[in-house]
Design an enzyme around this catalytic site. Structure first.
Site, PDB file in Angstrom:
ATOM      1  CB  ALA A  83      -0.925   0.016   1.211  1.00 23.13           C
ATOM      2  CE  LYS A  84       5.499   4.721  -0.183  1.00 17.02           C
ATOM      3  NZ  LYS A  84       6.549   3.940   0.500  1.00 17.02           N
ATOM      4  N   GLY A  85       0.485   5.853   0.502  1.00 12.78           N
ATOM      5  CA  GLY A  85      -0.416   6.988   0.621  1.00 12.78           C
ATOM      6  C   GLY A  85       0.357   8.284   0.641  1.00 12.78           C
ATOM      7  CG  ASP A  88       7.408   7.408   1.895  1.00  5.87           C
ATOM      8  OD1 ASP A  88       7.917   8.275   1.161  1.00  5.87           O
ATOM      9  OD2 ASP A  88       7.438   6.198   1.613  1.00  5.87           O
TER      10      ASP A  88
END
Length: 555
Positions: A101-103, A142
């Site tokens: 996943a990433k956001g 991040d």
């Protein structure tokens, strides 16, 4: 090249080398879910500001989805989509039980105050809290975010779901963060570099390095490489670039960067054009900033033997081809920068079990990174390909597992079902929609029956009293009573349970064991000894098991 286009291109190359079914080739890059939300906040001056936030959940076949949240002006759907897909491959390469996943939020965190960032994070969490969770999707820091951001997410999430430290990783230590997490990505780069150089009969000591990017990953990599005898001759970040052919004094640079918010103005090196840092003469280049920085425009000018990709997708496929023809060895991002997500996994495990480790984290990280490199090299040999393609062929999970679960703590009743659920996920029992389906009386899906028939599970309950251990035994009976399908596959080992209580369940469990260890039960060494003894009773050889003494072992 567009980040998503580049990621999909690499995936297609790997799929063709593997001979992947065309249906799988089309479906695997498609994300499980894409989320786009508007985040409007009041600014400190009373005005309103709106930002767009994203969360892409790519795949959960191997476990809960995992990936960072970045705050950067260039965050967009394609970039987040590409990074989420890369996280799926990265967790598989690292052999940890996560999906990808990433956001991110499209903003410039440097132009927002602390209170504005807190409000922005709170609103973003409010919009996605129902779609993340301990066993669903676990965010991490991040670019542009850090432990404080994770603390804000945890605080906001807990308003809706109760205190849940395992919902994010990379938290402050006081809120359940893991020792070693802050340095994990940079330390992983160190271990990856050591593994690659060892393969070529070289060491870090005396080698000349250039590091593009001096944020968390780049600065920690520089510090650890410097301590290992490497010579950092050039460094750059968003403020500028510096060079010293005799080697930069990294401890002094770290102090300068902390005080002045960047490397610009450091007196121990000469300023250079930031665009030239990638083509400086050195032995090893470490891009540790944004993606796509190595491209067809500058690839021919790069003068190195090794590139360690500490950033996500820093090398475009076109540049990849040029560099490969030049004989440059590239250690791909999905392996080289997997140290962060690996220690995130270790933090998540500690949070779930409610037991924090000391010096074990860095040791476990090195074990994972060393094994990961060996796996990548084995795939390269099997498929006659380079390291990037080799890293794209992680070993597929098998139904055949030996699983050793252990439950320990002041309140095992409170955490038992959560522990069990996590472990079932990790061995392929992907049949439950959410935690509530683990409650008593749930139907067992056919795929779970098939998995159980091909698995062997030993469970240790290590509680303070008989009542808690017996309660866990009863709950396990209710969960796994699936019509004589278990046979000899489940071997529970309980502490503080009378052997007759366990023997009475032989019709469900087949062979079962009870083990008594009442003294010093909350001391780590006593716990490890007890687990070893219990494993011996259940017939598990812990020397050949890849995992942990605490929580679970995966064979």
């Amino acid at each position: 090249m567009n980040a998503l286009v580049a990621t999909n291109r690499n995936f297609k190359l790997a799929a063709r080398l593997l001979g992947l079914d065309s249906k799988l080739e089309k479906s695997l890059p498609i994300p499980f879910r894409e989320i786009k939300v508007e985040c409007t906040i009041p600014k400190d001056d009373g005005s309103l500001a709106s930002f767009v936030g994203f969360r892409v959940q790519h795949d959960n076949a191997r476990g809960p989805m995992k990936g960072g949240i970045r705050y950067h002006p260039e965050v967009d759907p394609d970039e987040v989509n590409a990074l989420a897909q890369l996280m799926t491959w990265k967790t598989a390469v690292a052999n940890i039980p996560y999906g990808g996943a990433k956001g991110g939020i499209g903003c410039n965190p440097g132009k927002l105050s602390i209170s504005e960032l807190e409000r922005l994070t709170g609103v973003f969490t409010q919009k996605i809290h129902d779609l993340i969770g301990i066993h669903t999707d676990v965010p991490a820091p991040d670019m542009g975010t850090g432990p404080q951001t994770m603390a804000w997410i945890l605080d906001e999430y807990s308003k809706f779901h109760g205190y849940s430290p395992a919902v994010v990783t990379g938290k402050p230590i006081d809120l359940g963060g893991s020792l070693g997490r802050d340095a994990a990505a940079g330390r992983g780069v160190l271990f990856a570099t050591e593994a690659l150089l060892n393969e070529h009969g070289k060491t870090i000591s005396g080698r000349r390095f250039v590091i593009q990017g001096f944020g968390n990953v780049g600065s920690w990599a520089a510090k650890l490489i410097h301590e290992s005898g490497g010579k950092i001759v050039a460094v750059s970040d968003i403020t500028g670039a510096i060079k010293n052919n005799k080697g930069i004094d990294i401890p002094s640079l770290l102090n300068h960067a902390k005080e002045h918010k960047g490397v610009k103005g450091f007196h121990g090196a000469d300023p250079i054009d930031p665009n030239s840092v990638l083509v400086e003469d050195c032995d090893i280049l470490i891009p540790a900033a944004l993606g796509g920085v190595i491209n067809r425009e500058n690839a021919n000018d790069i003068k190195v033997k090794f590139i360690i990709e500490a950033a996500n997708h820093p090398t475009d496929p076109e540049a990849d081809e040029i560099l490969t023809k030049k004989g440059v060895v590239i250690l791909p991002d999905i392996y080289a920068n997997s140290g962060g997500v690996t220690v995130s996994y270790l933090e998540w495990v500690q949070n779930i079990q409610g037991f924090m480790w000391d010096e074990e984290v860095n040791k476990e990280l090195k074990t994972y990174m060393t094994k990961g490199f060996k796996d990548v090299k084995e795939m390269c040999k099997t498929h006659n390909c380079d390291l990037r393609m080799g890293a794209s062929f992680p070993s597929s999970p098998s139904w055949d597992h030996d699983v050793f679960l252990s439950f320990r703590g002041e309140d095992v009743r409170k955490t038992f079902l959560g522990h069990l659920y996590s472990a079932l996920i990790q061995v392929g029992f992907r049949t439950y929609k959410d935690d509530n389906e683990l409650e008593r009386g749930s139907d067992i899906a056919p795929s779970l029956l098939e998995a159980i028939e091909h698995s062997r599970i030993a469970i240790v309950v290590f509680s303070k009293n008989y009542a808690d251990s017996r309660w866990c035994l009863d709950e396990l009976v209710k969960i796994l009573d699936c019509r004589d399908k278990l046979g000899q596959m489940v071997l529970p080992v309980f502490f503080h349970v009378d052997p007759s209580d366990v023997r009475n369940q032989r019709g469900i469990f087949g062979e079962a064991f009870a083990y008594h260890q009442k003294d010093n039960m909350h001391k780590v060494e006593a716990w490890k000894t007890a687990l070893t003894n219990a494993a011996n009773l259940a017939g598990f050889d812990l020397q050949s098991v890849n995992g942990y003494f605490i929580h679970l072992f995966l064979a």
